[in-house]
Design a protein around this motif. Sequence first.
Motif, PDB file in Angstrom:
ATOM      1  N   HIS A 442       0.809  -1.214   0.000  1.00  0.00           N
ATOM      2  CA  HIS A 442       0.000   0.000   0.000  1.00  0.00           C
ATOM      3  C   HIS A 442       0.849   1.273   0.000  1.00  0.00           C
ATOM      4  CE1 HIS A 442      -3.588  -2.357   0.486  1.00  0.00           C
ATOM      5  NE2 HIS A 442      -3.184  -2.857   1.643  1.00  0.00           N
ATOM      6  N   ILE A 445      -0.043   4.388  -4.826  1.00  0.00           N
ATOM      7  CA  ILE A 445      -1.392   4.288  -5.384  1.00  0.00           C
ATOM      8  C   ILE A 445      -1.532   5.280  -6.529  1.00  0.00           C
ATOM      9  CG2 ILE A 445      -2.315   5.964  -3.736  1.00  0.00           C
ATOM     10  CD1 ILE A 445      -4.977   4.465  -3.807  1.00  0.00           C
ATOM     11  N   ASP A 470     -11.165   1.829  -6.228  1.00  0.00           N
ATOM     12  CA  ASP A 470      -9.929   2.476  -5.812  1.00  0.00           C
ATOM     13  C   ASP A 470     -10.109   3.982  -5.885  1.00  0.00           C
ATOM     14  OD1 ASP A 470      -9.022  -0.098  -5.731  1.00  0.00           O
ATOM     15  OD2 ASP A 470      -7.750   0.059  -7.503  1.00  0.00           O
ATOM     16  N   GLN A 499     -10.077  -0.286   2.991  1.00  0.00           N
ATOM     17  CA  GLN A 499      -8.890  -1.036   2.580  1.00  0.00           C
ATOM     18  C   GLN A 499      -9.065  -2.521   2.852  1.00  0.00           C
ATOM     19  OE1 GLN A 499      -4.773   0.658   2.876  1.00  0.00           O
ATOM     20  NE2 GLN A 499      -4.572  -0.844   4.510  1.00  0.00           N
ATOM     21  N   ASP A 500      -9.668  -2.868   3.985  1.00  0.00           N
ATOM     22  CA  ASP A 500      -9.850  -4.283   4.331  1.00  0.00           C
ATOM     23  C   ASP A 500     -10.803  -5.003   3.383  1.00  0.00           C
ATOM     24  OD1 ASP A 500      -8.117  -3.973   6.405  1.00  0.00           O
ATOM     25  OD2 ASP A 500      -9.635  -3.998   7.992  1.00  0.00           O
ATOM     26  N   GLN A 503     -10.343  -2.484  -1.412  1.00  0.00           N
ATOM     27  CA  GLN A 503     -10.107  -1.258  -2.165  1.00  0.00           C
ATOM     28  C   GLN A 503      -8.677  -0.766  -1.951  1.00  0.00           C
ATOM     29  OE1 GLN A 503     -14.144   0.383  -0.453  1.00  0.00           O
ATOM     30  NE2 GLN A 503     -13.420   1.827  -2.019  1.00  0.00           N
ATOM     31  N   HIS A 504      -8.092  -0.173  -2.978  1.00  0.00           N
ATOM     32  CA  HIS A 504      -6.852   0.580  -2.822  1.00  0.00           C
ATOM     33  C   HIS A 504      -7.255   2.025  -2.545  1.00  0.00           C
ATOM     34  CE1 HIS A 504      -4.197  -2.681  -3.982  1.00  0.00           C
ATOM     35  NE2 HIS A 504      -5.045  -2.970  -4.948  1.00  0.00           N
ATOM     36  N   VAL A 505      -6.861   2.523  -1.382  1.00  0.00           N
ATOM     37  CA  VAL A 505      -7.355   3.818  -0.932  1.00  0.00           C
ATOM     38  C   VAL A 505      -6.237   4.573  -0.242  1.00  0.00           C
ATOM     39  CG1 VAL A 505      -8.174   2.863   1.259  1.00  0.00           C
ATOM     40  CG2 VAL A 505      -9.191   4.966   0.387  1.00  0.00           C
ATOM     41  N   ALA A 506      -6.290   5.896  -0.351  1.00  0.00           N
ATOM     42  CA  ALA A 506      -5.334   6.755   0.351  1.00  0.00           C
ATOM     43  C   ALA A 506      -6.031   8.055   0.695  1.00  0.00           C
ATOM     44  CB  ALA A 506      -4.100   7.009  -0.509  1.00  0.00           C
ATOM     45  N   VAL A 520      -3.429   2.935   6.611  1.00  0.00           N
ATOM     46  CA  VAL A 520      -3.811   3.471   5.307  1.00  0.00           C
ATOM     47  C   VAL A 520      -2.836   4.572   4.906  1.00  0.00           C
ATOM     48  CG1 VAL A 520      -5.611   4.665   4.003  1.00  0.00           C
ATOM     49  CG2 VAL A 520      -6.232   2.891   5.661  1.00  0.00           C
TER      50      VAL A 520
END
Length: 643
Positions: A442, A445, A470, A499-500, A503-506, A520
Amino acid sequence: MSLHPTVERVTARIIERSRVPRADYLARMAAARDAGPVRMRLACGNLAHGFAAAGTDKPTLRGGRAGNIGIVTAYNDMLSAHQPLEPYPSLIRAAARAAGGSAQVAGGVPAMCDGVTQGRAGMELSLFSRDTIALATAVALSHDMFDAALLMGVCDKIVPGLLIGALSFGHLPMIFVPAGPMTSGLPNKDKAAVRQRYAVGKASREELLEAESQSYHGPGTCTFYGTANSNQMLMEVMGLHMPGTAFVNPGTPLRDALTVAATEQALRITALGEHYIPLAHTVDEKALVNAMVGLAATGGSTNHAIHLVAIARAAGVLIDWDDLDELSKATPLLTRIYPNGSADVNHFHAAGGMGFTIRELLDAGLLHPDIRCVHGGDLRRQAMEPYLDDLVLRWREPPMASLDPDVLRGTALPFDREGGLRCLQGNLGRAIVKISAVAPEHHAITAPARVFESQDAVLAAFQDGQLQGDLVIVLRGQGPRANGMPELHMLTPTLGVMQDRGQHVALLTDGRMSGASGKVLAAIHVTPEAADAGAIARVRDGDLVHLDAGAGVIELRVDAAELQARALACPARLDSHVGLGRELFGLMRANAGTAEQGACSLFASMPGGDPVAHPDTQDGHGGAEPLPHQPLIHPLPGAEVDA
């Protein structure tokens, strides 16, 4: 052990960059020192006011030949970390009398709890409470009654505020006296799990409250490794504590013995004696490099990317995020303390704690050993571990090996070859990211932006099912000039849920995250902020955002001409400027520096002005000579050092 080349190079760069403001600061402190103890030069009416209520200490204060300690306290009994400070003044006064001196409570400073104000309007006062504390510290010490001071505080903005204020009185010796962490409660991972379940409606409010109450359950500092406990680490590596003071639990005989020892030592190092150690020459370029290395090595709070800059500036030293980034890349990660692991600070302390950590970093050449610690020795002495032997305070060497390698390791086999903090840079400006708790997959992104102007709007969109796929959550209008730069920790459980579920998240924001920044990826402290016409104010929903912590990149993938042509789309939220006292802080919002300048509202009126007025190329060191320093080679009275 010779210094690591990166530490040597960054230190030299900071010294050169800081020549003019540091020389100015030292000259001011030398002038204050040369004036000598001023209490006995007060007019009789002034002095009589100063000791009118001193009771049995009146003869000592009237005579003027013994040291008088000013106590600056952040005590209140709403904060668990500060409630144990209530009896300290009585203990300190008794210890001072026994040592032939005196002590007076010089003043109190405000101490708000970020844990109480998270996600609330009060959080918009949090960062500026640091500047208020600095001002209150200056008021407390302004009476010219004191030969030294003990600074009593623990939590997030309180220690930085105390230190910023105290540095204006840097001709006086100062020792920090903390309260220590509460005993361990519900494990942090279990608490975080309940928070995430609550965020998706799978846990009741009563279940959440019970988990929080079991975690935060008694007197002392919260046990996760957030800003409060990072503060205590910093005071150790900067030599501002008696050795090993940071993580001794409150209400114990050892804690009281360390407070007595700090009192005795404060009297010993005043200008009245032969072992003068003023604060101005403890907090120097080397001590501040030690602070940045300690922060990186322990995965400490992102808030110190702001606080350390402000502390340094108050001492006439100019540091920036490039310094922090370069030192972090050269420093191995030695700890796994929540949120960077499952352990708490009590587990860290039991595994070898600060003594082991300091010694490992010294042996690797990553810390300056020759700073002027308040106890009179060098940083090797700071690594000693306190203990009681039949009520006698003694110090011994820390363990040779970690007593729990899942929590604490040496430099030979660290958790990571680099520290936990990075500086990002690109067409969106500059930002800080903490990666010590973020899994490697992670660290980068590239995803479309979803833009918000409040935490509540983010949470509402999540509850409505709008945050799918995402994405990079862009939360702007959260900088110091917009609304006081509140922490955004309330978003952590929601981002963790996203995220769990794959999803790819920031998060990308000009605000702050908590010292407990978690798993995250979060690019925070973006500068210029939206309220300063930063590029973050031109981001639109759907724009492609690229964040790469490893490469140090923060990039909006929009054509430069198009980006520049866009209107600024982040108007000031006036509802953040009124209510709950926020209307009183308009002057601080208007005068706040950028996040990389410490987000401080105090510097424009200080000698030397704003830090940007002192470029690296300035010549000359000024005429200030170092103050005399003699290390104390004898053991402290009532305390012994074991070889």
